[in-house]
Design a protein around this motif. Structure first.
Motif, PDB file in Angstrom:
ATOM      1  N   GLY A  32       0.801  -1.219   0.000  1.00 61.19           N
ATOM      2  CA  GLY A  32       0.000   0.000   0.000  1.00 61.19           C
ATOM      3  C   GLY A  32       0.832   1.266   0.000  1.00 61.19           C
ATOM      4  N   HIS A  33       2.154   1.116  -0.041  1.00 63.68           N
ATOM      5  CA  HIS A  33       3.041   2.280  -0.027  1.00 63.68           C
ATOM      6  C   HIS A  33       3.091   2.952  -1.392  1.00 63.68           C
ATOM      7  CE1 HIS A  33       5.059   0.052   3.426  1.00 63.68           C
ATOM      8  NE2 HIS A  33       4.491   1.130   3.949  1.00 63.68           N
ATOM      9  N   GLU A  34       3.213   4.272  -1.364  1.00 58.32           N
ATOM     10  CA  GLU A  34       3.384   5.029  -2.596  1.00 58.32           C
ATOM     11  C   GLU A  34       4.828   4.917  -3.057  1.00 58.32           C
ATOM     12  OE1 GLU A  34       1.986   9.057  -2.319  1.00 58.32           O
ATOM     13  OE2 GLU A  34       0.006   8.425  -1.617  1.00 58.32           O
ATOM     14  N   ILE A  35       4.994   4.749  -4.374  1.00 59.62           N
ATOM     15  CA  ILE A  35       6.317   4.616  -4.972  1.00 59.62           C
ATOM     16  C   ILE A  35       6.463   5.683  -6.054  1.00 59.62           C
ATOM     17  CG2 ILE A  35       7.856   3.080  -6.302  1.00 59.62           C
ATOM     18  CD1 ILE A  35       7.226   1.943  -3.558  1.00 59.62           C
ATOM     19  N   ASN A  36       7.558   6.426  -6.003  1.00 53.73           N
ATOM     20  CA  ASN A  36       7.858   7.376  -7.070  1.00 53.73           C
ATOM     21  C   ASN A  36       8.517   6.610  -8.209  1.00 53.73           C
ATOM     22  OD1 ASN A  36       6.938   9.638  -5.631  1.00 53.73           O
ATOM     23  ND2 ASN A  36       8.865   9.723  -4.508  1.00 53.73           N
ATOM     24  N   ALA A  37       7.992   6.781  -9.405  1.00 52.37           N
ATOM     25  CA  ALA A  37       8.532   6.072 -10.556  1.00 52.37           C
ATOM     26  C   ALA A  37       8.563   6.998 -11.755  1.00 52.37           C
ATOM     27  CB  ALA A  37       7.671   4.850 -10.859  1.00 52.37           C
ATOM     28  N   GLU A  38       9.479   6.712 -12.667  1.00 55.04           N
ATOM     29  CA  GLU A  38       9.555   7.475 -13.910  1.00 55.04           C
ATOM     30  C   GLU A  38       9.186   6.572 -15.062  1.00 55.04           C
ATOM     31  OE1 GLU A  38      12.514  10.312 -14.981  1.00 55.04           O
ATOM     32  OE2 GLU A  38      13.281  10.330 -12.928  1.00 55.04           O
ATOM     33  N   TRP A  39       8.321   7.078 -15.933  1.00 55.26           N
ATOM     34  CA  TRP A  39       7.926   6.338 -17.130  1.00 55.26           C
ATOM     35  C   TRP A  39       8.913   6.659 -18.245  1.00 55.26           C
ATOM     36  CZ3 TRP A  39       5.554   2.392 -18.941  1.00 55.26           C
ATOM     37  CH2 TRP A  39       5.189   2.315 -20.274  1.00 55.26           C
ATOM     38  N   ASN A  40       9.461   5.611 -18.863  1.00 55.53           N
ATOM     39  CA  ASN A  40      10.366   5.741 -19.998  1.00 55.53           C
ATOM     40  C   ASN A  40       9.574   5.331 -21.233  1.00 55.53           C
ATOM     41  OD1 ASN A  40      12.287   5.528 -21.974  1.00 55.53           O
ATOM     42  ND2 ASN A  40      13.569   4.055 -20.894  1.00 55.53           N
ATOM     43  N   SER A  41       9.096   6.304 -21.988  1.00 54.88           N
ATOM     44  CA  SER A  41       8.218   6.002 -23.120  1.00 54.88           C
ATOM     45  C   SER A  41       8.942   5.304 -24.259  1.00 54.88           C
ATOM     46  CB  SER A  41       7.550   7.280 -23.632  1.00 54.88           C
ATOM     47  OG  SER A  41       8.509   8.176 -24.127  1.00 54.88           O
ATOM     48  N   ALA A  42      10.242   5.515 -24.400  1.00 52.04           N
ATOM     49  CA  ALA A  42      10.987   4.886 -25.497  1.00 52.04           C
ATOM     50  C   ALA A  42      10.992   3.363 -25.363  1.00 52.04           C
ATOM     51  CB  ALA A  42      12.413   5.410 -25.531  1.00 52.04           C
ATOM     52  N   ASP A  43      11.044   2.877 -24.128  1.00 56.11           N
ATOM     53  CA  ASP A  43      11.113   1.426 -23.900  1.00 56.11           C
ATOM     54  C   ASP A  43       9.875   0.859 -23.222  1.00 56.11           C
ATOM     55  OD1 ASP A  43      13.732   1.244 -24.970  1.00 56.11           O
ATOM     56  OD2 ASP A  43      14.554   2.009 -23.087  1.00 56.11           O
ATOM     57  N   ASP A  44       8.842   1.685 -23.031  1.00 61.41           N
ATOM     58  CA  ASP A  44       7.626   1.240 -22.328  1.00 61.41           C
ATOM     59  C   ASP A  44       7.974   0.536 -21.020  1.00 61.41           C
ATOM     60  OD1 ASP A  44       6.076   2.312 -24.287  1.00 61.41           O
ATOM     61  OD2 ASP A  44       5.464   0.417 -25.173  1.00 61.41           O
ATOM     62  N   GLU A  45       8.720   1.234 -20.186  1.00 59.88           N
ATOM     63  CA  GLU A  45       9.121   0.651 -18.913  1.00 59.88           C
ATOM     64  C   GLU A  45       9.094   1.703 -17.816  1.00 59.88           C
ATOM     65  OE1 GLU A  45      13.110  -0.755 -19.539  1.00 59.88           O
ATOM     66  OE2 GLU A  45      13.950   1.257 -19.459  1.00 59.88           O
ATOM     67  N   TRP A  46       9.010   1.190 -16.588  1.00 56.56           N
ATOM     68  CA  TRP A  46       9.002   2.038 -15.397  1.00 56.56           C
ATOM     69  C   TRP A  46      10.367   1.963 -14.736  1.00 56.56           C
ATOM     70  CZ3 TRP A  46       5.188   5.272 -14.172  1.00 56.56           C
ATOM     71  CH2 TRP A  46       3.937   5.063 -14.769  1.00 56.56           C
ATOM     72  N   LEU A  47      10.922   3.125 -14.413  1.00 59.65           N
ATOM     73  CA  LEU A  47      12.172   3.201 -13.669  1.00 59.65           C
ATOM     74  C   LEU A  47      11.805   3.462 -12.214  1.00 59.65           C
ATOM     75  CD1 LEU A  47      14.070   5.479 -16.199  1.00 59.65           C
ATOM     76  CD2 LEU A  47      14.076   2.975 -16.078  1.00 59.65           C
ATOM     77  N   MET A  48      12.074   2.472 -11.384  1.00 56.21           N
ATOM     78  CA  MET A  48      11.755   2.545  -9.960  1.00 56.21           C
ATOM     79  C   MET A  48      12.993   3.002  -9.195  1.00 56.21           C
ATOM     80  SD  MET A  48       8.665   1.352  -9.945  1.00 56.21           S
ATOM     81  CE  MET A  48       7.568   0.312 -10.874  1.00 56.21           C
ATOM     82  N   PRO A  49      12.856   3.299  -7.910  1.00 51.94           N
ATOM     83  CA  PRO A  49      14.030   3.751  -7.140  1.00 51.94           C
ATOM     84  C   PRO A  49      15.210   2.784  -7.200  1.00 51.94           C
ATOM     85  CG  PRO A  49      12.043   4.168  -5.892  1.00 51.94           C
ATOM     86  CD  PRO A  49      11.632   3.382  -7.119  1.00 51.94           C
ATOM     87  N   ASP A  50      14.945   1.470  -7.263  1.00 51.97           N
ATOM     88  CA  ASP A  50      16.076   0.530  -7.273  1.00 51.97           C
ATOM     89  C   ASP A  50      15.943  -0.555  -8.347  1.00 51.97           C
ATOM     90  OD1 ASP A  50      13.979  -0.786  -6.135  1.00 51.97           O
ATOM     91  OD2 ASP A  50      15.004  -1.321  -4.282  1.00 51.97           O
ATOM     92  N   SER A  51      15.097  -0.335  -9.341  1.00 50.31           N
ATOM     93  CA  SER A  51      14.945  -1.333 -10.403  1.00 50.31           C
ATOM     94  C   SER A  51      14.165  -0.732 -11.569  1.00 50.31           C
ATOM     95  CB  SER A  51      14.216  -2.577  -9.869  1.00 50.31           C
ATOM     96  OG  SER A  51      12.886  -2.229  -9.515  1.00 50.31           O
ATOM     97  N   TRP A  52      13.881  -1.548 -12.560  1.00 49.22           N
ATOM     98  CA  TRP A  52      12.980  -1.150 -13.637  1.00 49.22           C
ATOM     99  C   TRP A  52      12.063  -2.324 -13.932  1.00 49.22           C
ATOM    100  CZ3 TRP A  52      12.838  -4.044 -18.027  1.00 49.22           C
ATOM    101  CH2 TRP A  52      13.930  -4.864 -18.281  1.00 49.22           C
ATOM    102  N   LEU A  53      10.868  -2.013 -14.416  1.00 53.45           N
ATOM    103  CA  LEU A  53       9.888  -3.043 -14.753  1.00 53.45           C
ATOM    104  C   LEU A  53       9.194  -2.692 -16.062  1.00 53.45           C
ATOM    105  CD1 LEU A  53       8.014  -3.607 -11.359  1.00 53.45           C
ATOM    106  CD2 LEU A  53       9.481  -5.260 -12.511  1.00 53.45           C
ATOM    107  N   SER A  54       8.849  -3.720 -16.812  1.00 55.14           N
ATOM    108  CA  SER A  54       8.055  -3.493 -18.015  1.00 55.14           C
ATOM    109  C   SER A  54       6.656  -3.058 -17.587  1.00 55.14           C
ATOM    110  CB  SER A  54       7.956  -4.788 -18.829  1.00 55.14           C
ATOM    111  OG  SER A  54       7.186  -5.747 -18.115  1.00 55.14           O
ATOM    112  N   ALA A  55       5.916  -2.485 -18.512  1.00 51.70           N
ATOM    113  CA  ALA A  55       4.552  -2.058 -18.206  1.00 51.70           C
ATOM    114  C   ALA A  55       3.717  -3.241 -17.722  1.00 51.70           C
ATOM    115  CB  ALA A  55       3.918  -1.410 -19.436  1.00 51.70           C
ATOM    116  N   LYS A  56       3.852  -4.385 -18.395  1.00 56.51           N
ATOM    117  CA  LYS A  56       3.067  -5.580 -18.040  1.00 56.51           C
ATOM    118  C   LYS A  56       3.361  -6.034 -16.612  1.00 56.51           C
ATOM    119  CE  LYS A  56       2.173 -10.288 -19.590  1.00 56.51           C
ATOM    120  NZ  LYS A  56       2.480 -11.316 -20.599  1.00 56.51           N
ATOM    121  N   ASN A  57       4.623  -6.088 -16.251  1.00 51.05           N
ATOM    122  CA  ASN A  57       4.986  -6.515 -14.893  1.00 51.05           C
ATOM    123  C   ASN A  57       4.600  -5.482 -13.843  1.00 51.05           C
ATOM    124  OD1 ASN A  57       5.990  -9.072 -15.453  1.00 51.05           O
ATOM    125  ND2 ASN A  57       8.002  -8.267 -15.993  1.00 51.05           N
TER     126      ASN A  57
END
Length: 133
Positions: A32-57
């Protein structure tokens, strides 16, 4: 928003205006915690504080809360409002049709006719709201 709170139910894991890079806030479904993330539109992925994830994941593990940096143009706002108005009007059209289907020919009550007219009138009024100023 959808039950998982992604802006487009057909594209869970994608933010509002997925063609734009930007900062967003997601909610971890487990904690339930809020996470700051950046969307990378070139690769359709989320950049998280300590990782990255695809949109699907990302859709599997997070819910969407808000866009923090994407600035909308007047045209984008008008487009969003028009789409929302049309979704509302379509919902009223469906209610009107369901109400009509409940009665056979000649079996409709005066109250049902009033309800059907109200749904039709509401849908028309919503469609006639026009573009945002």
């Amino acid at each position: 928003m959808t039950p998982t709170n992604w802006p487009d139910p057909a594209r869970e894991g994608y933010p509002l205006f997925s063609g734009n890079n930007g900062k967003h806030t997601l909610i971890d479904k487990n904690t339930g915690h809020e996470i700051n993330a950046e969307w990378n539109s070139a690769d359709d992925e989320w950049l998280m504080p300590d990782s990255w994830l695809s949109a699907k994941n990302t859709a599997k593990h997070f819910a969407y809360l808000r866009c923090d940096t994407v600035e909308l143009t007047r045209a984008q706002i008008a487009e969003m409002l028009a789409a929302e108005r049309e979704r509302c009007a379509v919902a009223l059209d469906r209610l009107k049709n369901k109400e009509s289907e409940m009665y056979g020919v000649g079996l409709m009550t005066a109250r049902a006719e009033i309800t059907i007219r109200a749904f039709a009138s509401g849908a028309e009024a919503i469609r006639n709201l026009g573009a945002a100023p």
